[in-house]
Design a protein around this motif. Structure first.
Motif, mmCIF file in Angstrom:
data_model
loop_
_atom_site.group_PDB
_atom_site.id
_atom_site.type_symbol
_atom_site.label_atom_id
_atom_site.label_comp_id
_atom_site.label_asym_id
_atom_site.label_seq_id
_atom_site.Cartn_x
_atom_site.Cartn_y
_atom_site.Cartn_z
ATOM 1 N N ASP A 414 0.840 -1.202 0.000
ATOM 2 C CA ASP A 414 0.000 0.000 0.000
ATOM 3 C C ASP A 414 0.875 1.251 0.000
ATOM 4 O OD1 ASP A 414 -2.310 -1.533 0.058
ATOM 5 O OD2 ASP A 414 -2.300 -1.635 2.256
ATOM 6 N N THR A 416 1.843 4.984 -1.898
ATOM 7 C CA THR A 416 1.158 6.036 -2.640
ATOM 8 C C THR A 416 2.144 6.785 -3.516
ATOM 9 O OG1 THR A 416 1.536 7.663 -0.881
ATOM 10 C CG2 THR A 416 -0.483 6.314 -0.756
ATOM 11 N N LYS A 418 2.519 9.987 -3.565
ATOM 12 C CA LYS A 418 3.161 10.983 -2.707
ATOM 13 C C LYS A 418 4.324 10.378 -1.945
ATOM 14 C CE LYS A 418 2.131 14.135 1.129
ATOM 15 N NZ LYS A 418 1.067 14.643 2.040
ATOM 16 N N GLN A 581 -5.441 1.263 -11.297
ATOM 17 C CA GLN A 581 -4.727 1.826 -10.157
ATOM 18 C C GLN A 581 -3.352 1.192 -10.001
ATOM 19 O OE1 GLN A 581 -5.691 4.419 -8.490
ATOM 20 N NE2 GLN A 581 -3.885 4.396 -7.150
ATOM 21 N N MET A 585 0.381 3.017 -10.327
ATOM 22 C CA MET A 585 1.469 2.924 -9.350
ATOM 23 C C MET A 585 2.726 2.349 -9.987
ATOM 24 S SD MET A 585 0.357 4.298 -6.694
ATOM 25 C CE MET A 585 1.856 3.911 -5.834
#
Length: 636
Positions: A414, A416, A418, A581, A585
């Protein structure tokens, strides 16, 4: 034009424009006030303005039509799965897309030309099923050994000999059958043309960069060549020289009295060289050096020849181990969370370090009687973080995808965008791998070049084997189960079963040139009197307690290894996922680590190219004798 004149012209032009503006304004004013037109005095005439000459300054235009460059054409056999490549001598560019204009297509070095080496199989002799099976095993050993040294091994039969114009003249000569078979070998060789002709029991027994093997790979022979003390084991020559020698021998009136073709061909036609890296297991050598094998062949030819085949395989393996006397390095950059990542590479290294099975475990090849035999698994295996460019070290490395590395380092899937942008360093993996070679002050492009050279240069590919995580079988087990098998010792030794499937190991066999062992035996040196399995940590069976640190400096717990294995599987699935998604990533991780991505794509394409090269070769040879035909099992 002089600068002063130019300034004068500019002043005049400015004055003229000002006058025209005033005149225009005055005219509009007069037209709008027609009632007072009579009271406005007449405007004096404006003197004529001299024309401004054209300025020919030869300044090129800054505007160009920009068009897209064509991508290089797609080459034959240049895709395999998701990997695609373009062969070009400019392969050492840092980023392939600058040449291919395609983010996915990698530039690889052109495949080196493989000179032909031929052997002859006498198919006129009837063989039972067991004999055919042994023949297939020995032919496979011969082909693997020469392929790994950069040659193209081809099996010839009577079909090629009969295609030669001189073949009908053999029978009327009345020569012995053995000599007739030798002449058939040479006629088949001549039919194929320039190259090498080797006996089925003649193998390359030296390093890839041995001086003699380099000379033979050039494929240029100014004269018919044979080798000292190995008789008919190996010949080299061009077609014109072969034809001339055969014709001269067939015209000799003493032909029926000769025992071999080396006796029949004039010695003046041969150039004699030393077989420094060539081993020939003929009957004389077996009687002199390996009498146990020679006696076994006399008692039971099938069983004895199978022992001989295992002896040749063990000698090829021993020569490889002696070449890399400093051991095997399994690269482990960023070692904190990469134990599961390098586990398959470690197990492959353990298989290579194992002693091969043979009837004579302490014997050496006939061309190197002073070798260091493999007695116990003594080959050193280490886990350095950085690649070392040493000729006595063999390197096995696993290259992770940038997304995989980010997942393992953060111990979670998990992550992100950022977090990637703000909390991860760029290209950490390749910086760690190339630190010993380039230090800490070089940028990512130069590091990519250094890694490509280590992977694909002639020096590098002979001393290293690089994989991506995706090259290993997807369901490979990380934990290796130990079974107990009886031995000649008082206690029993555990045997680790390989988690690799057989078809995967077959490609590795061809890379090294010999059948690597399928199991590793724990020898238990420097251990307690009763080597019970529970005294060894999982994945470390047979490693003495005082040497564990050299195998795994991070020493993760069993639970940590399970977490790493799960994250590794998730990352592997995410790379191939169609989920938007996950693809986002993955793309962010790739753009943030361009050098790591280039390294991963380069290794993926280079490994795929190597596998495809052999598959194409097997497919081309599938219709002929002596091959398995691209794993299709064809025979004769």
């Amino acid at each position: 034009m002089a600068p002063t004149n130019f300034r004068t012209l500019l002043i005049v032009a400015a004055a003229a424009l000002t006058a025209l503006f005033i005149l225009s304004s005055s005219t509009r004013h007069v037209a709008s006030n027609a009632a007072h037109a009579a009271s406005i005095p007449s405007i004096p005439s404006i003197p004529s303005i001299p024309s401004i000459p054209s300025l020919d300054l030869n300044v090129p235009s800054t505007f160009h039509w920009r068009t897209s460059a064509h991508k290089p054409p797609v080459q034959k056999n240049s895709t395999s799965g998701e990997a695609s490549w373009y062969s070009d001598w400019r392969w050492l560019n840092p980023f392939s897309s600058s040449l291919t204009l395609d983010e996915e297509r990698i530039v690889l070095p052109p495949l080196p030309e493989r000179p032909y080496i031929y052997t002859y199989l006498d198919t006129t002799v009837k063989r039972d099923k067991q004999t055919q099976e042994v023949d297939k095993e020995i032919i496979a050993t011969w082909r693997r050994a020469w392929w790994a040294k950069g040659f193209r091994p081809v099996v010839l039969t009577q079909a090629e000999a009969m295609a030669h114009p001189l073949y009908p003249s053999l029978k009327p000569k009345g020569m012995p059958h053995a000599l007739e078979v030798e002449f058939s070998r040479w006629l088949a060789w001549s039919h194929m043309g320039t190259g090498l002709l080797a006996d089925l029991y003649c193998l390359p027994m030296g390093a890839y960069d041995d001086a003699l093997l380099i000379h033979l790979r050039r494929g240029q022979f100014a004269q018919l060549t044979r080798f000292e003390a190995i008789g008919s084991g190996l010949f080299a020559g061009e077609k014109s020289h072969i034809d001339s020698a055969v014709q001269d021998a067939l015209n000799d009136a003493r032909l029926s009295s000769f025992n071999s073709i080396t006796d029949a061909v004039k010695s003046s036609l041969f150039r004699v060289e030393q077989p420094t890296s060539i081993a020939y297991y003929d009957s004389g050598t077996l009687q002199k050096r390996y009498s146990a094998i020679a006696n076994a062949i006399l008692v039971d030819p099938v069983k004895g020849r199978r022992h001989l085949n295992k002896l040749m395989i063990s000698h090829l393996h021993i020569v490889w181990q002696n070449t890399f006397s400093s051991g095997i390095e399994v690269l482990k950059p960023l070692p904190a969370h990469t134990t599961a990542l390098v586990e398959p590479s470690l197990h492959l290294a353990q298989l290579l370090a194992e002693c091969p099975e043979t009837l004579l475990p302490s014997s050496c090849p006939p061309n190197n009687p002073k070798c260091t035999p493999c007695v116990g698994s003594k080959m050193r295996i280490t886990h350095p973080e950085a690649f070392r460019n040493a000729s006595s070290l063999y390197t096995i490395a696993t290259v992770p995808h940038p997304y995989t590395m980010i997942t393992l380092n953060n111990q979670t899937s998990d992550v992100t965008i950022k977090h990637i942008r703000r909390n991860t360093d760029r290209d950490r993996w390749i910086h760690s791998v190339t630190r010993d070679v380039l230090g800490d002050g070089r940028g990512a492009p130069s590091r990519v070049i250094a890694l490509k050279d280590a992977v694909a240069s002639e020096f590098g590919r002979a001393r290293s084997l690089w994989f991506t995580v995706e090259h290993f079988p997807p369901n490979i087990a990380v934990d290796i189960t130990a079974d107990r098998v009886p031995t000649n010792d008082v206690e029993e030794r555990p045997v680790d079963k390989t988690p690799f499937p057989e078809n995967w190991l077959e490609d590795i066999d061809w890379h090294f040139g010999f059948l690597i062992p399928r199991t590793t035996v724990s020898h238990g040196e420097s251990m307690n009197p009763v080597p019970l399995p529970e005294r060894w940590s999982k994945g470390q069976q047979g490693v003495p307690a005082d040497k564990k640190k050299s195998y795994d400096p991070a020493d993760p717990t069993e639970n940590q290894q399970k977490v790493e294995a799960q994250l590794l599987k998730k990352a592997r699935d995410a790379i191939n996922s169609k989920d938007k998604q996950l693809r986002l990533m993955r793309d962010v991780a790739e753009k943030w680590n361009l050098a790591d991505l280039e390294a991963w794509r380069f290794v993926r394409a280079f490994r795929a190219q190597s596998v495809m090269e052999r598959d194409v070769f097997e497919e081309e040879e599938s219709a002929y004798a002596g091959t398995n035909g691209a794993r299709k099992g064809r025979w004769w």
